[in-house]
Write a protein that holds these residues in place. Structure first.
Motif, short mmCIF file in Angstrom:
data_model
loop_
_atom_site.label_atom_id
_atom_site.label_comp_id
_atom_site.label_asym_id
_atom_site.label_seq_id
_atom_site.Cartn_x
_atom_site.Cartn_y
_atom_site.Cartn_z
N TYR A 20 -12.83 -1.58 -7.40
CA TYR A 20 -11.72 -0.52 -7.65
C TYR A 20 -10.62 -0.91 -8.57
O TYR A 20 -10.43 -0.16 -9.70
N CYS A 66 1.34 5.84 -12.66
CA CYS A 66 0.70 6.26 -11.66
C CYS A 66 -0.72 5.18 -11.29
O CYS A 66 -0.87 4.77 -10.19
N ALA A 67 -1.43 5.05 -12.52
CA ALA A 67 -2.69 4.29 -12.26
C ALA A 67 -2.07 2.94 -12.03
O ALA A 67 -2.86 2.01 -11.23
N PHE A 78 -9.70 4.92 -15.67
CA PHE A 78 -8.64 5.74 -15.43
C PHE A 78 -7.76 5.51 -16.82
O PHE A 78 -7.61 6.39 -17.68
N ALA A 94 0.80 -1.19 0.10
CA ALA A 94 -0.03 -0.08 0.05
C ALA A 94 0.82 1.33 -0.03
O ALA A 94 0.88 2.26 -0.79
N VAL A 95 1.73 1.07 0.73
CA VAL A 95 2.69 2.45 0.97
C VAL A 95 3.60 2.61 -0.36
O VAL A 95 3.50 3.81 -0.93
N THR A 146 -1.43 -0.28 -4.95
CA THR A 146 -2.04 0.19 -3.30
C THR A 146 -3.57 -0.57 -3.01
O THR A 146 -3.69 -0.95 -1.93
N LEU A 147 -4.18 -0.68 -4.04
CA LEU A 147 -5.59 -1.32 -3.97
C LEU A 147 -5.46 -2.69 -3.31
O LEU A 147 -6.35 -3.29 -2.46
N ILE A 174 -12.72 0.67 -11.58
CA ILE A 174 -12.33 2.39 -11.57
C ILE A 174 -10.71 2.67 -12.15
O ILE A 174 -10.56 3.43 -13.07
N ALA A 203 1.22 3.96 -2.84
CA ALA A 203 0.86 5.33 -2.75
C ALA A 203 2.00 6.32 -3.10
O ALA A 203 1.75 7.31 -3.68
N LEU A 204 3.08 5.91 -2.57
CA LEU A 204 4.38 6.85 -3.11
C LEU A 204 4.51 6.84 -4.53
O LEU A 204 4.85 7.98 -5.16
N LEU A 219 -1.60 2.66 -8.49
CA LEU A 219 -2.61 2.71 -7.80
C LEU A 219 -3.30 1.26 -7.51
O LEU A 219 -3.71 0.83 -6.42
N VAL A 257 2.07 6.63 -6.74
CA VAL A 257 1.14 7.46 -7.21
C VAL A 257 1.54 8.79 -7.34
O VAL A 257 1.38 9.68 -8.30
N VAL A 258 2.08 9.39 -6.09
CA VAL A 258 2.32 10.94 -5.83
C VAL A 258 3.55 10.94 -6.73
O VAL A 258 3.75 12.12 -7.38
#
Lengths: 101, 244
Positions: free
Chosen positions: B84, B53-54, B92, B37-38, B60-61, B88, B41-42, B57, B44-45
């Motif tokens: 998700y 990025c997708a 994207f 997850a972390v 993370t999901l 989703i 997330a990093l 994500l 994606v940012v």
């Protein structure tokens, strides 16, 4: 006995914080949306953890509804993004300031 | 894989911290889920290509779904992966490919570049604030099991279904209205206007063709300017009457 709840809460706070920083830092509208999804995931993890800590099904039901609202939000948001990109190519969040007073 | 390799010492560390409190396998699942997850997330940012990025994500999901399983929320873990990661994120990627923005770009650009440290500071501030507030209120307060007990006999799916279809029936029905509104909104937002756009109208003016009236634009008939004489010759009275 499973992993204590506060560990999950710390992780959820970290996910929320990373997502929030991403919304503030990134300027691509699509990536900003993904960061909002990250924040929603942090909140979902908090809901599930509180549901386990308090032995209550309401938290998991809330996550169910958050999932539905997130799906609807993404559909409408991506529709808006497609409409914006159709008018101007390569738009970032800073370019869409036409409504500024 | 890097997240898996990074998670092993993390799980070991967590095991040392509170040995005897929890199962080693639970800590291992927690460590792997946290690392996924972390790291996602990093990614994606910080990644520069929106497609990457997708995909971060998705990582993370999956990590969060793993943690849901660890916490006994089986149904939500399945829905997390299906809705998700399966719907989703694909949406994207569809939009990224449709718009053609799948190329590298600066993480941030424009006049706000000097404010990036401020944004990161605000993010760290959010985390610190959440942790301090949670710690000062002993993490979880409130009554236990006000809307149905999570523990006890029965499957998670069965109990969650019974709660949603009895206690939360009205929100569930309102959800269907929300989804209908979202579908209609997506169609209205993305649909091209059926009449000729500004560029087509300019081209028509250059060729000396008659301008279609606004009422003709609003009608559902796809009326390209080149097709206008054919319609007149074919004797379409409605289309002819609407033209000036």
């Amino acid at each position: 006995m499973t992993v204590p709840g506060p560990w999950y809460l710390v992780l959820a706070a970290c996910l929320f914080g990373i997502g929030g920083a991403g919304v503030l830092v990134r300027r691509n509208i699509l990536v900003m949306y993904m960061c909002i999804e990250l924040m929603l995931n942090g909140v979902n993890l908090t809901f599930v953890t509180f549901s386990r800590m308090l032995d209550d099904l309401g938290g998991q039901a809330s996550v169910f509804f958050v999932l539905v609202v997130a799906a609807a939000e993404v559909v409408v948001g991506l529709g808006i993004i497609v409409a914006i990109y159709r008018r101007r190519t390569g738009a970032t969040a800073d370019d869409v300031s036409s409504l500024k007073g | 894989m890097t997240p898996l390799a990074a998670s092993a010492p993390l799980a070991k560390l967590a095991l040392l911290a509170t040995s005897g409190v929890a199962n080693a396998s639970d800590w291992a699942v927690y460590g792997v889920g946290t690392a996924l997850a972390v790291a996602g997330a990093l990614g994606v940012v910080s990644l520069r290509n929106p497609v990457h990025c997708a995909l971060s994500l998705v990582t993370t999901l999956f990590g969060v779904a793993l943690l849901f399983i660890d916490e006994g929320a089986d149904f939500l873990a399945a829905v997390q992966v299906i809705v998700y990661a399966g719907a989703i994120v694909i949406l994207f990627l569809f939009v990224i490919m449709l718009l053609g923005v799948d190329r590298k770009e600066a993480v941030t650009q424009g006049k706000l570049r000097s404010l990036v440290p401020l944004g990161i500071a605000v993010g760290i501030g959010i985390v610190v604030e959440l942790l301090v507030l949670s710690r000062s209120s002993h993490w979880a307060t409130g009554q236990k099991a006000t809307s149905g007990a999570l523990s006890g006999p029965g499957e998670n799916v069965q109990k969650l279904g019974q709660t949603i279809f009895t206690r939360y029936l009205l929100p569930f029905e309102v959800t269907s209205a929300l989804l209908v509104v979202a579908v209609v909104a997506a169609v209205v937002l993305v649909r091209r206007s059926s009449g000729p756009g500004p560029a087509q109208r300019q081209a028509a003016a250059r060729q000396g063709l008659p301008q279609p009236a606004p009422s003709a634009q609003a009608s559902a008939v796809p009326s390209a300017p080149a097709a206008a004489p054919a319609e007149v010759l074919a004797g379409a009275p409605a289309a002819e009457g609407e033209r000036p």
